[in-house]
Design an enzyme around this catalytic site. Structure first.
Site, PDB file in Angstrom:
ATOM      1  N   SER A 132      -4.284  11.244  -2.959  1.00 28.07           N
ATOM      2  CA  SER A 132      -3.829  10.282  -1.961  1.00 28.07           C
ATOM      3  C   SER A 132      -4.095   8.891  -2.521  1.00 28.07           C
ATOM      4  O   SER A 132      -3.722   8.580  -3.651  1.00 28.07           O
ATOM      5  CB  SER A 132      -4.546  10.529  -0.634  1.00 28.07           C
ATOM      6  OG  SER A 132      -4.165   9.603   0.342  1.00 28.07           O
ATOM      7  N   TYR A 146       5.550   3.720   1.085  1.00 29.06           N
ATOM      8  CA  TYR A 146       4.451   4.298   0.306  1.00 29.06           C
ATOM      9  C   TYR A 146       3.314   4.763   1.215  1.00 29.06           C
ATOM     10  O   TYR A 146       2.844   5.903   1.109  1.00 29.06           O
ATOM     11  CB  TYR A 146       3.927   3.279  -0.705  1.00 29.06           C
ATOM     12  CG  TYR A 146       2.706   3.740  -1.457  1.00 29.06           C
ATOM     13  CD1 TYR A 146       2.808   4.737  -2.427  1.00 29.06           C
ATOM     14  CD2 TYR A 146       1.451   3.197  -1.205  1.00 29.06           C
ATOM     15  CE1 TYR A 146       1.688   5.177  -3.117  1.00 29.06           C
ATOM     16  CE2 TYR A 146       0.329   3.625  -1.901  1.00 29.06           C
ATOM     17  CZ  TYR A 146       0.453   4.613  -2.853  1.00 29.06           C
ATOM     18  OH  TYR A 146      -0.666   5.049  -3.530  1.00 29.06           O
ATOM     19  N   LYS A 150       1.541   8.489   1.956  1.00 33.76           N
ATOM     20  CA  LYS A 150       0.132   8.788   1.697  1.00 33.76           C
ATOM     21  C   LYS A 150      -0.621   9.140   2.985  1.00 33.76           C
ATOM     22  O   LYS A 150      -1.534   9.979   2.968  1.00 33.76           O
ATOM     23  CB  LYS A 150      -0.540   7.628   0.964  1.00 33.76           C
ATOM     24  CG  LYS A 150      -0.049   7.460  -0.473  1.00 33.76           C
ATOM     25  CD  LYS A 150      -0.222   8.736  -1.290  1.00 33.76           C
ATOM     26  CE  LYS A 150       0.162   8.551  -2.749  1.00 33.76           C
ATOM     27  NZ  LYS A 150       0.010   9.795  -3.531  1.00 33.76           N
TER      28      LYS A 150
END
Length: 272
Positions: A132, A146, A150
């Protein structure tokens, strides 16, 4: 009998450093990447199988997993490392870019994991390490895509850890801070439209801050060490921060409410 680890995104950065570290520690390594024909360093190492795997290509996933089991007898650990960062104002992002970001960082991770679950379940053993980021628990401006991926990896990992416990398989999440990899190069996909003037102060603030952060980045080998610990420590620990900055940022996030923490980010980036 030596254990075997399969790593995605092993052509550079964290993936390559992890492959080298495990090989040095006596593991067999299935080092996967999209363009294995360009790899020279890992191909020269003993007990390393370099093979093509594109997380957006299901056939390549099945082939790589099968080849790894055939070469070494079994796979004991998986590191889902392949990924990249798409940044920029959401309004500018095309649906193609949005889908590519989620297909790579989330759907690809799920496909690779699913490909190995029957093997792990049959062995009643295995470790899954999902890479992660502090960006899976902290969000910065312009990172809606993004950070969305994550944060998804964090939720997937936490939920999966419950169901895999019945099979003897452990799930781990490694959360690096700023690492000196090619994330700011080919793994960084930035989109902007300067005619959208409202967003440009944010763009400038983000770029200035990122340049400062990356100037003090830790080496990829640091993350590899944390991954090695996660794979081998035998504990049920779920999350592992990687880097002093990661530990500090995550501690700050945990100790502050949204208004205080987000206010600090805005101030740091000159957005007040």
């Amino acid at each position: 009998m030596a254990k075997t680890i399969l790593i995605t995104g092993a052509s550079s950065g964290i993936g390559k450093a992890t492959a080298k570290l495990f090989q040095e520690n006596g593991w067999n390594v299935v080092a996967t990447m999209r363009t294995p024909d360009k790899e020279t360093e890992l191909t020269g190492l003993d007990n390393v199988l370099v093979i093509r795997l594109d997380v957006t290509d299901p056939a390549s996933i099945a082939t790589a997993v099968g080849a790894g089991i055939e070469a070494f007898g079994r796979i004991d650990a998986l590191v889902n490392n392949a990924g990249y960062g798409a940044f920029g104002p959401l309004e500018v992002a095309t649906m193609e870019k949005i889908r590519r970001q989620f297909d790579t960082n989330v759907i690809g991770l799920l496909e690779v994991t699913k490909a190995l679950l029957p093997h792990f379940r049959a062995n009643r053993d295995g470790v899954i390490v999902n890479i992660s980021s502090i960006g899976g628990r902290i969000a910065f401006p312009l990172g809606s895509l993004y950070h969305g991926t994550k944060y998804a990896v964090e939720g997937i990992s936490e939920a999966l850890s419950y169901e895999m416990a019945a099979t003897g398989v452990k799930v781990k999440v490694v959360e690096p801070g700023a690492i000196a990899t090619d994330f700011a190069g080919r793994s960084f996909d930035f989109t902007n439209d300067e005619s959208m003037t409202e967003y440009q102060p944010v763009v400038q603030g983000v770029f200035t801050t990122f340049e400062n952060i990356l100037g003090e980045a830790a080496p990829a080998s640091l993350v590899a060490e944390v991954i090695h610990t996660a794979v081998t420590d035998g504990t049920d620990q779920l999350r592992y921060a990687a880097g002093a900055d990661a530990e500090q940022m995550l501690a700050a996030r945990a100790s502050q409410d949204d208004a205080a923490f987000m206010g600090g980010i805005r101030a740091q980036m000159g957005l007040d």
